[in-house]
Structure formats: C-alpha cells, structure tokens
Design an enzyme around this catalytic site. Structure first.
Site, short mmCIF file in Angstrom:
data_model
loop_
_atom_site.label_atom_id
_atom_site.label_comp_id
_atom_site.label_asym_id
_atom_site.label_seq_id
_atom_site.Cartn_x
_atom_site.Cartn_y
_atom_site.Cartn_z
N THR A 78 -17.54 -1.86 6.71
CA THR A 78 -16.88 -3.05 7.24
C THR A 78 -15.96 -3.66 6.19
O THR A 78 -14.86 -4.12 6.49
CB THR A 78 -17.94 -4.10 7.65
OG1 THR A 78 -18.88 -3.48 8.52
CG2 THR A 78 -17.34 -5.29 8.34
N LYS A 89 -28.04 -5.68 10.58
CA LYS A 89 -28.67 -6.99 10.35
C LYS A 89 -27.89 -8.10 11.05
O LYS A 89 -28.47 -9.01 11.63
CB LYS A 89 -28.71 -7.30 8.84
CG LYS A 89 -29.53 -6.31 8.03
CD LYS A 89 -29.41 -6.57 6.55
CE LYS A 89 -28.03 -6.30 5.99
NZ LYS A 89 -27.64 -4.89 5.96
N GLN A 149 -27.16 -6.33 2.43
CA GLN A 149 -27.55 -5.05 1.81
C GLN A 149 -28.93 -4.59 2.33
O GLN A 149 -29.34 -5.01 3.39
CB GLN A 149 -27.56 -5.16 0.28
CG GLN A 149 -26.18 -5.33 -0.35
CD GLN A 149 -25.70 -6.78 -0.39
OE1 GLN A 149 -26.40 -7.66 -0.82
NE2 GLN A 149 -24.49 -7.02 0.05
N GLY A 207 -20.91 -6.84 4.87
CA GLY A 207 -20.01 -6.82 6.02
C GLY A 207 -20.88 -6.72 7.26
O GLY A 207 -21.56 -5.72 7.46
N HIS A 208 -20.94 -7.78 8.04
CA HIS A 208 -21.80 -7.81 9.21
C HIS A 208 -20.92 -7.88 10.46
O HIS A 208 -20.23 -8.87 10.69
CB HIS A 208 -22.76 -9.00 9.14
CG HIS A 208 -23.66 -8.95 7.93
ND1 HIS A 208 -24.47 -9.97 7.54
CD2 HIS A 208 -23.87 -7.96 7.02
CE1 HIS A 208 -25.14 -9.62 6.45
NE2 HIS A 208 -24.78 -8.41 6.11
N ARG A 267 -19.12 6.24 5.68
CA ARG A 267 -20.50 6.15 5.18
C ARG A 267 -21.12 7.54 5.13
O ARG A 267 -20.87 8.36 6.02
CB ARG A 267 -21.33 5.23 6.08
CG ARG A 267 -20.87 3.79 6.03
CD ARG A 267 -21.61 2.92 7.05
NE ARG A 267 -21.10 1.54 7.04
CZ ARG A 267 -21.15 0.71 8.07
NH1 ARG A 267 -21.69 1.10 9.21
NH2 ARG A 267 -20.67 -0.51 7.97
N ASP A 277 -26.13 -1.96 6.06
CA ASP A 277 -25.44 -1.60 7.31
C ASP A 277 -26.39 -1.13 8.40
O ASP A 277 -26.04 -0.29 9.24
CB ASP A 277 -24.37 -0.52 7.05
CG ASP A 277 -23.35 -0.97 6.02
OD1 ASP A 277 -23.05 -2.17 5.97
OD2 ASP A 277 -22.87 -0.11 5.25
#
Ligand code: GDP
Ligand code: IMO
Ligand code: MG
Length: 430
Positions: free
Chosen positions: A301, A20, A226, A44-45, A307, A17
């Site tokens: 995401t 990227k 990741q 999750g991007h 987080r 996260d």
C-alpha cells in the site's frame, strides 16, 4: 467503574498486511474509540466501504465510522506533514472526523529522518532491510537516544527551538558522514513552525483519554500496524520495524494498565506475505505465487512493491500467539485461495532433519528451516458472497477448522473479500 472492560486488540500475526485495517474498520462499527499504538506512516491499511477505497497510514481505521474517537497514542512516531496530507485526502473523499487526538508524548518524524533512512539503506547495500523509507528507524532511534522531539514539545515554539538545536547537533555529524547537506536549524524551525500550529489542536494526554474511556466502559479498539514477525523484540531482527506490534506492547504504548488488554484478535492472512528483505521459511516463488499475488492484489500500500508470497506458517503463528498474547483469530483473504487444488500448511519446522519447537532468534538459523507441510484439498466455488460458515464449501470449512485446531485459537471472524460486507463474524467481538 463497573468491573467489565470492553477492549479489543487487533494485531498482525505475520509480517504485516494481514487485513488489520479492514477488520478494524469492521469492528469500529460497534466501538467508541480506536487507538493506533505504534508505528507511523510505514503502515498502509486499505479499507473498502461501499466500493470506495480508503488508504490509511497514520490515522486509525475508525475514522470512516461517524462518532468514533480516533487516537494516535504515545508509542507512535508521527510525520506531521504526512498526517496533514492524510487529513486532506480523507476530506477530499468526504471524510471529516473531528474526534482525532494525538498524544503529546508521541515522537515527531522530520524529513531528515526520512533522508537518513534512505541513506542507511543505500549504505547497507545487499544487506538492506527494505524499509518503507519513511524515517521510522531513525525517529525511534532518536527517541531511545533521548534526543527525539515529542509532539508536546513540537507545538511549543520555544521548546521546539531548543530541542531542534540538540537534535541537529548530532544529526549533522551523521549527515556529514553520509555525505548529505548539513541542516540549518533556523530554516528547519521556520519550515515546521506553521505545521506545528496546525497539529496543536489535536494534541492531548491520550493516556488519560483512553483510561477514562475504558473506565467508563466504552468499547475501545487497539489497532496494530505491521505484524509480530516485524517486532523489534520478537521478529526476524534486524529485518524488522523499530517498534513492537504485539498486544504486549499496548499498555506501554498507550499508558494503560496491562489488565486492560485481555482479548487479542490476531489477524491471520490465509497464506503468508512479506515485503522487504529477510528470511521467509514458507516462501514460494513460482506461477502459483504469481497467481496469489495477482488475485490478492499483493502489492504494498505504501511502497507499491510486490509482496513475497508463501504458505500459511503455523509455527510462526504459535510464536505470535505466545509473544503477543493472541486469544482469537480472524482469517482474512480466504477467497484468494479459491481455485488452488491443493493448499499446503506448514505445521512444523525442521533443521538438519530434526523438528525444532521454537521460532529461532537469528536469521541464519531461520534460513535453514525446512518446512514440514500437510496438504489440504482446495475448493473452486466462488466464496466472495458467503455470509456464514455453513455456506462455505466443505473444503474451505476444513481449511479454517484446521487452522483453528493447529493454532488452538478461537476463530472469531473470516473474511472473503475486501468489502465491509464480506466479513463473517463467528463470535461476538466484545
Ligand atoms: P493491513 O496493513 O493489515 O491493514 O493490510 P493491507 O490493507 O495492507 O493489505 C490487505 C489487503 O487485502 C487490502 O488491499 C485489503 O483491501 C485486502 N483485503 C482484506 N481482507 C480481504 C479479503 O478477505 N479478501 C480479499 N480479496 N482482500 C482482502
Ligand atoms: P502494515 O501496518 C508490511 C516492513 C518493511 C521492512 C521492515 C522495516 O501495513 O501491516 P520500516 O519502514 O518499518 O523501517 O521497514 O518492515 N514493514 C511492513 N511490511 N506491512 C507493514 O505495515 C509494514 N511496515 C513496515 O517492508 O521490511
Ligand atoms: Mg498494510
């Protein structure tokens, strides 16, 4: 073939996260091909273009840029239902990319892998990993146990049927042990056969495709999912994912020669986050953590979990630099630190008051780390519209320069907001 190769690897250097997706989307604008090389829909991007939010999990972040080839390479694990669903969501958002390719050697995630992921997590109780429950671990497990189903086999009905029987012979033993209902091979085959035929048009030998592109001097981006600390080899095992998100893994996971990966952009969030369980030396858990979480929208995401938040961790970045071969960094979410009067950076680890010079290989030792911090003066000016380094407040400049100095890495990019335009490039990408 000309001598120069035009490739760029974009990898996470923390616990995922890092942004990227945003940086890959940005770099896609000057690329010909974007390759996802590992992981699956645990990733999750989130990408924001012209105020529209796109959430990608399996499909490479080059998909939003017309004309870019997007490849899902052999190192990935692919849930075909999730893939088709993601295509549908993108289509509803007006995105149709005809240049999508899936490796015939990537492995399939079935619903049964997801069920097992969930059952294992429950069985682990308080030691659970906190996985995304997408079936990642069980699918990679079957790959390495040599009972997995590859995409190229999945799309050939006869082969698929045989492989499925082999897979279920073992899986049903496990299902029984976990108290789950046994799976009927014929029913599963019938359910997936139509899906397989929808996947078939995308399937090809992507090693050949990627090599041909590189050797034709096309600009090829490798997009990691990741981050290094979630690496199955070099992360905080066993609180990791089941693949290697390092640049070192790209040649293997794509079928290209190691020399084709020579420029590696490590994405570094200006602080640190982690989702799921496991040690986190620089974690903070107070009002400031709450402020950063809300300001940075630090919620997963994929799983929507809040987080965990911590300060920037330089010893961890040095570990990532070494094991992943990072040559350059992009510092993201810098704007989230605006308004914090004193920002800490962890510059060393101590255990029992002695400085250690490596990232420990076991979590019990990592849990004993006492971070050594330096304090940096913060800034209060809004930086979300900054378009150059010079426009940043002096203290924000100092913060970036300190990261560059401590990591001894080139600062290629910094990012001051989720939008494409909120990206400042300091050094040419290719
Ligand atoms: P990835 O998994 O590494 O692609 O990162 P995620 O997309 O899961 O998480 C990064 C989040 O930060 C996303 O919501 C992005 O839209 C957002 N983001 C990326 N760069 C920036 C930035 O510079 N500033 C802010 N405020 N948000 C950013
Ligand atoms: P992106 O690509 C952050 C974490 C999970 C869990 C561990 C194992 O968006 O950076 P898994 O489902 O892979 O077996 O879960 O890894 N994890 C991530 N954390 N970002 C990700 O991807 C992640 N993918 C997996 O939270 O701790
Ligand atoms: Mg993410």
């Amino acid at each position: 073939m000309k001598n120069n190769i035009n490739t760029l690897a974009i990898v996470g250097s923390q616990w995922g996260d890092e942004g990227k997706g945003k940086i890959t989307d940005f770099a896609s604008q000057e690329s010909d091909m974007v390759v996802r090389f590992q992981g699956g829909n645990n990733a999750g991007h989130t990408i924001v273009v012209d105020n529209i939010k796109y959430k990608l999990t399996l499909i490479p972040s080059g998909v939003l840029t017309p004309g870019v080839d997007n490849v899902l390479a052999n190192g990935m694990v692919i849930n075909p239902k999730a893939f088709l669903n993601e295509l549908k969501i993108l289509k509803n958002q007006g995105i149709v990319n005809k240049n999508l390719f899936i490796s015939d050697r990537a492995h399939i995630i079935f619903d049964l892998h997801q069920e097992l992921d969930g059952a294992r997590e429950i069985a682990k109780g308080k030691n659970s990993i906190g996985t995304t429950k997408k079936g990642i671990g069980p699918a990679y497990g079957d790959k390495y146990s040599r009972i997995g189903v590859r995409v190229g086999e999945f799309i050939k009905p006869d082969v698929f049927k045989t492989k499925l029987n082999e897979l279920l012979r073992e899986k049903n033993i496990l299902f029984k042990a976990y108290g789950l209902a046994e799976i009927n091979a014929d029913e599963l085959f019938n359910e997936y056969e139509a899906i397989a035929q929808k996947i078939a048009p995308f399937v090809t030998d992507t090693s050949l495709l990627i090599n041909n592109a590189i050797e034709a001097n096309k600009k090829v981006l490798f997009e990691g999912a990741q981050g290094v600390l979630l690496c199955i080899e070099h992360g905080t095992y066993p609180m990791v994912t089941s693949s290697s998100p390092t640049a070192a893994a790209i040649p293997l996971y794509c079928g290209i020669k190691p020399a084709y990966v020579n420029k590696v952009l490590g994405i570094v969030k200006a602080y640190t986050t982690r989702v799921g369980g496991g040690p986190f030396p620089t974690e903070i858990d107070d009002a400031l953590a709450h402020q950063i979480r809300e300001c940075g929208n630090e919620y997963g995401t994929v799983t929507k979990r809040p987080r965990r938040i911590g300060w920037l961790d330089v010893p961890a970045l040095k570990h990532a630099k070494r094991v992943s071969g990072i040559t350059d960094i992009a510092v993201t979410l810098l704007d989230v630190l605006t308004g914090i009067s004193e920002i800490k950076i962890c510059v060393d680890y101590k255990i029992n008051n002695k400085v250690i010079n490596n990232y420990p290989g076991d979590n019990a030792t990592i849990s004993k780390i006492e971070p050594v911090y330096i304090n940096m003066a913060g800034w209060s000016e809004d930086i979300t519209n900054v378009t150059s380094f010079a426009q940043l407040p002096k203290n924000a400049q100092n913060y970036l320069l300190k990261i560059k100095e401590l990591t001894d890495l080139e600062l290629s990019i910094f990012s001051v907001g989720p939008g494409r335009k909120q990206t400042v490039i300091m050094k040419k990408l290719f």
